[in-house]
Design a protein around this motif. Structure first.
Motif, short mmCIF file in Angstrom:
data_model
loop_
_atom_site.label_atom_id
_atom_site.label_comp_id
_atom_site.label_asym_id
_atom_site.label_seq_id
_atom_site.Cartn_x
_atom_site.Cartn_y
_atom_site.Cartn_z
N TYR A 1 -62.84 1.79 0.38
CA TYR A 1 -63.06 3.21 0.68
C TYR A 1 -64.23 3.93 -0.14
O TYR A 1 -64.33 5.22 -0.20
N HIS A 2 -64.84 2.95 -1.03
CA HIS A 2 -66.06 3.51 -1.82
C HIS A 2 -65.31 4.67 -3.02
O HIS A 2 -65.94 5.69 -3.02
N VAL A 3 -64.20 4.10 -3.65
CA VAL A 3 -63.57 5.14 -4.44
C VAL A 3 -64.62 5.58 -5.86
O VAL A 3 -64.81 6.80 -5.95
N GLU A 4 -65.35 4.63 -6.19
CA GLU A 4 -66.45 4.81 -7.20
C GLU A 4 -67.43 5.82 -6.95
O GLU A 4 -67.89 6.86 -7.54
N ALA A 5 -68.18 5.69 -5.71
CA ALA A 5 -68.79 6.66 -4.86
C ALA A 5 -68.57 8.05 -4.90
O ALA A 5 -69.32 8.88 -5.05
N ALA A 6 -67.27 8.13 -4.49
CA ALA A 6 -66.73 9.39 -4.29
C ALA A 6 -66.65 10.24 -5.70
O ALA A 6 -66.86 11.34 -5.84
N ALA A 7 -66.15 9.44 -6.72
CA ALA A 7 -66.01 10.01 -8.09
C ALA A 7 -67.32 10.43 -8.28
O ALA A 7 -67.81 11.51 -9.25
N ALA A 8 -68.62 9.63 -8.23
CA ALA A 8 -70.05 9.89 -8.37
C ALA A 8 -70.40 10.89 -7.77
O ALA A 8 -70.96 11.91 -8.52
N ILE A 9 -70.07 11.27 -6.65
CA ILE A 9 -70.39 12.47 -5.93
C ILE A 9 -69.86 13.83 -6.63
O ILE A 9 -70.45 14.67 -6.50
#
Length: 706
Positions: free
Chosen positions: A123-131
């Protein structure tokens, strides 16, 4: 052959074993001995679960056994002990038939399900947090300040594999830079300088979070977070904890229902066995019957009693299985496994499970990291927080595509898609018929000859984006939407919107976030000493600080320029208002002069005239006197097209809002339209003033208003 006494003793043992299945353990967490007893229960529970997981993992290579190391398991056990005390205090009175502390531990014990690493991979959790972080920085105007803490070289950025996600707000390198800050936030100096990624999962980060002060990676991360609003972060963290709290309550409630069936079946079995014992003491025939049984389901009377005992035993085993299966498969609440849990529980019980309505999935992904960094017990326990995280991930924009991609097989086409393959022209909207090109709105501030502008023009007006000129390859999209319950107009709107979004996602983008210096790409000389390297690092650090200062100065300069523009606008507005007052004075002076003509009413105007302002009673009285003049109702908004098509504009200022007045004045000035003001309150006097001006009296003061 067993004697009656031996058989009775065997039955009593079975009764004790059955009672143990429904025994309610009591723990006093304020008492050291009782608390240690619970800790031993957790240790035994973890040992049993890990045996099952390792056995399962040998046959299923997708299970990540490396996550279950000693340090992490010890910390998780501590978290369960700390939280169990509060959970027992809150819910034991509501669930008296089982030990809330023990069942909470069962919910939070290890199980062979997705860990954080798996969730992030899918799900790309880290990418969501970065955005989410970048959105907050951009909205607060602090993004420029944060850039000083992001990676400064292409070598650093290239360490980060960006997921196949295109954001409409932030460029790929900016997201990659923030991901770098997140992933390396707990690395040591050696790790930070190496090309090896430090964190593969949140558990690894927590296990290595005890870093010395002055670590550069941590300082960068903390510096970026310091630019965020602390109240917003606290609200998100509290929201995540509240979601987990409600989920815990929901799971305990469902387990209570499952436990009721097990307790009822166990009590029935115990009562039946006690009756068997009583009968064996009173009748000698019981001995012969006992000698014919195996001791599991004892029958001392007729064959129907034996069948009843077997039915009770079956009910008990089924209830115990369902009760244990629920807490062993608690993670099935998340992701694509919900249907399995629904099949296990049934519709009625499944409907009672808590499902949070995630309104900000990006924020919840960040909240997980924030709680992670604060070493919260809520994040350390297994399963429950991961369910909330998985539910949040399911609301991310890219989740559906990732789930379809992970399935491997292409989904079965919808009937409308099959029809579209046979007749694609039926679903294709020519650009000329698209809603993008239909006239929609009439902004009063747009100085064009037509009343309305198209959606395409509106998009460009506010975004600077030129919408696509038709994309035939998306015709199947409209076919897919026809399977929904949307109206034809709603489908057309969505089709145009998605066409626009698709076009933006495919646009060419050559923007580079970091400008590389040619000198940085050169290999360092072998003669460079440690002292020179130290000096070089100091110069780079000073360069970064100067860049940050430059960003701040540019930001202040921009604010000063905006303030100056605002001041100029205010000055121009005041100057224009002074001109209007002078014009009104001239109109008043003209009213005192003697005129050489008389006016007969009703009077037919020679010019195309539009009148704004005036009370309803005034309008009612003056309209019959000037029948071919356009009078605008007080409640109507000023129409740009109506104003621009007029030869002359008249204003009755005693009944008009300031906003409407300035809108009219702005359009009049831009298009050099003649403007006059009524200087009387009487409708008859105003009509006479209008008619005399329309006839050219007095000639020396009838020019246009500038």
């Amino acid at each position: 052959m067993k004697t009656i006494n031996e058989k009775i003793k065997e039955l009593q043992q079975i009764i004790e074993q059955t009672k143990a299945l429904i025994k309610v353990a009591q723990y006093n967490f304020d008492d050291n001995a009782s608390a240690k007893s619970f800790d031993k229960y957790i240790e035994a529970l973890f040992k049993n679960r890990l045996t099952l997981i390792r056995s399962y993992g040998q046959q299923n290579k997708e299970v990540d056994l490396s996550e279950f190391n000693y340090d992490i398991l010890t910390r998780r056990q501590q978290a369960i002990s700390a939280l169990a005390a509060k959970v027992q205090e809150d819910y034991q009175s509501q669930c008296p038939d089982f030990s809330v502390a023990e069942i909470f531990a069962q919910f939070c014990a290890p199980c062979p399900t997705d860990t954080f690493g798996k969730l992030d991979e899918l799900y790309h959790v880290e990418a969501a947090a970065a955005i989410w972080i970048l959105d907050q920085l951009r909205n607060s105007g602090k993004l420029d300040e944060a850039l000083a803490y992001l990676p400064e070289s292409r070598e650093e950025l290239d360490r980060i594999d960006l997921p196949d996600v295109t954001d409409s707000v932030h460029c790929d390198d900016l997201i990659r830079g923030m991901l770098y800050i997140i992933r390396y936030r707990n690395s040591s100096k050696a790790d930070f300088d190496s090309t090896k990624a430090f964190m593969d999962s949140a558990d690894a980060t927590l296990a290595n979070s005890d870093k010395p002060d002055g670590d550069p990676a941590r300082e960068r991360f903390e510096a970026v977070l310091s630019l965020l609003d602390s109240d917003t972060i606290d609200d998100l963290r509290n929201c995540f904890i509240a979601y987990t709290h409600h989920l815990t309550q929901s799971c305990l409630s469902v387990y209570d229902k499952l436990n009721e069936k097990a307790v009822s079946a166990a009590k029935t079995k115990i009562a039946m066995l006690e009756k068997e014992i009583e009968n064996s003491k009173q009748t000698e025939s019981a001995a012969s019957v006992l000698n014919q049984t195996d001791g599991t389901n004892v029958t001392l009377t007729a064959s129907d009693t034996r069948e009843n005992a077997m039915a009770v035993e079956k009910d008990l085993q089924n209830a115990l299985y369902l009760r244990e299966a629920f807490y062993m498969n608690i993670m099935l609440q998340s992701g694509g496994f919900r249907h399995q849990l629904k099949d296990l529980l049934g519709d009625e019980l499944y409907a009672q499970l808590y499902r949070p309505m995630i309104s900000d999935p990006f924020g919840m992904c960040f909240a997980f990291f924030s709680l992670l960094d604060s070493n919260s017990d809520v994040i350390w326990v297994y399963n429950l927080p991961y369910i909330i995280l998985a539910d949040s991930c399911l609301e991310l924009p890219w989740t559906s595509a990732e789930l379809i991609r992970a399935q491997g097989d292409s989904p079965k086409p919808a009937p409308a898609l099959i029809e579209a393959a046979k007749d694609p022209e039926r679903y294709l909207t020519p650009p000329s018929e698209s809603l993008l090109n239909q006239k929609l709105v009439a902004p009063p501030f747009v100085g064009i000859s037509e009343d309305k502008i198209s959606f395409s023009q509106l998009v460009y007006l506010f975004s600077g984006v030129v919408p696509p000129r038709g994309m035939p390859e998306l015709s199947y999209l409209k076919a897919l939407l026809t399977d929904s319950d949307l109206s034809e107009n709603e489908i057309n709107i969505l089709y145009d919107y998605l066409t626009l979004a698709c076009s933006l996602s495919r646009r060419d983008e050559n923007y580079v976030f970091i400008d590389e210096d040619e000198e940085e790409s050169e290999e360092p000389s072998e003669n460079i000493t440690d002292e020179s390297l130290s000096e070089l690092r100091e110069l780079k650090r000073e360069n970064k600080n100067l860049k940050a200062m430059l960003n701040k100065l540019e930001h202040r300069l921009k604010e000063s320029a905006e303030a100056l523009d605002h001041a100029n606008d205010s000055l121009n507005e005041a100057t224009a208002e002074l001109g209007e007052l002078r014009s009104m004075i001239r109109e008043a002076d003209n009213s005192e002069k003697e005129y050489s003509v008389t006016v007969t009413f009703p009077y037919s105007a020679q010019k195309r005239a539009v009148v704004f302002g005036g009370h309803l009673s005034w309008l009612k009285a003056i309209r019959p006197l000037l029948p071919n003049v356009r009078f605008v109702e007080p409640s109507a908004q000023p129409n740009a097209g109506l104003i621009m098509n007029a030869d002359v504009i008249w204003i009755q200022t005693n009944a008009m809002s300031h906003s409407d007045f300035y809108k009219i004045i702005d359009i009049v000035r831009k298009h050099n339209i003649e403007l006059h003001y009524f200087t009387y309150a009487s409708a008859e006097k105003c009509a006479e003033q209008f008619a005399l001006n329309d006839m050219g009296e007095p000639e020396d003061n009838s020019g246009k208003e500038s």
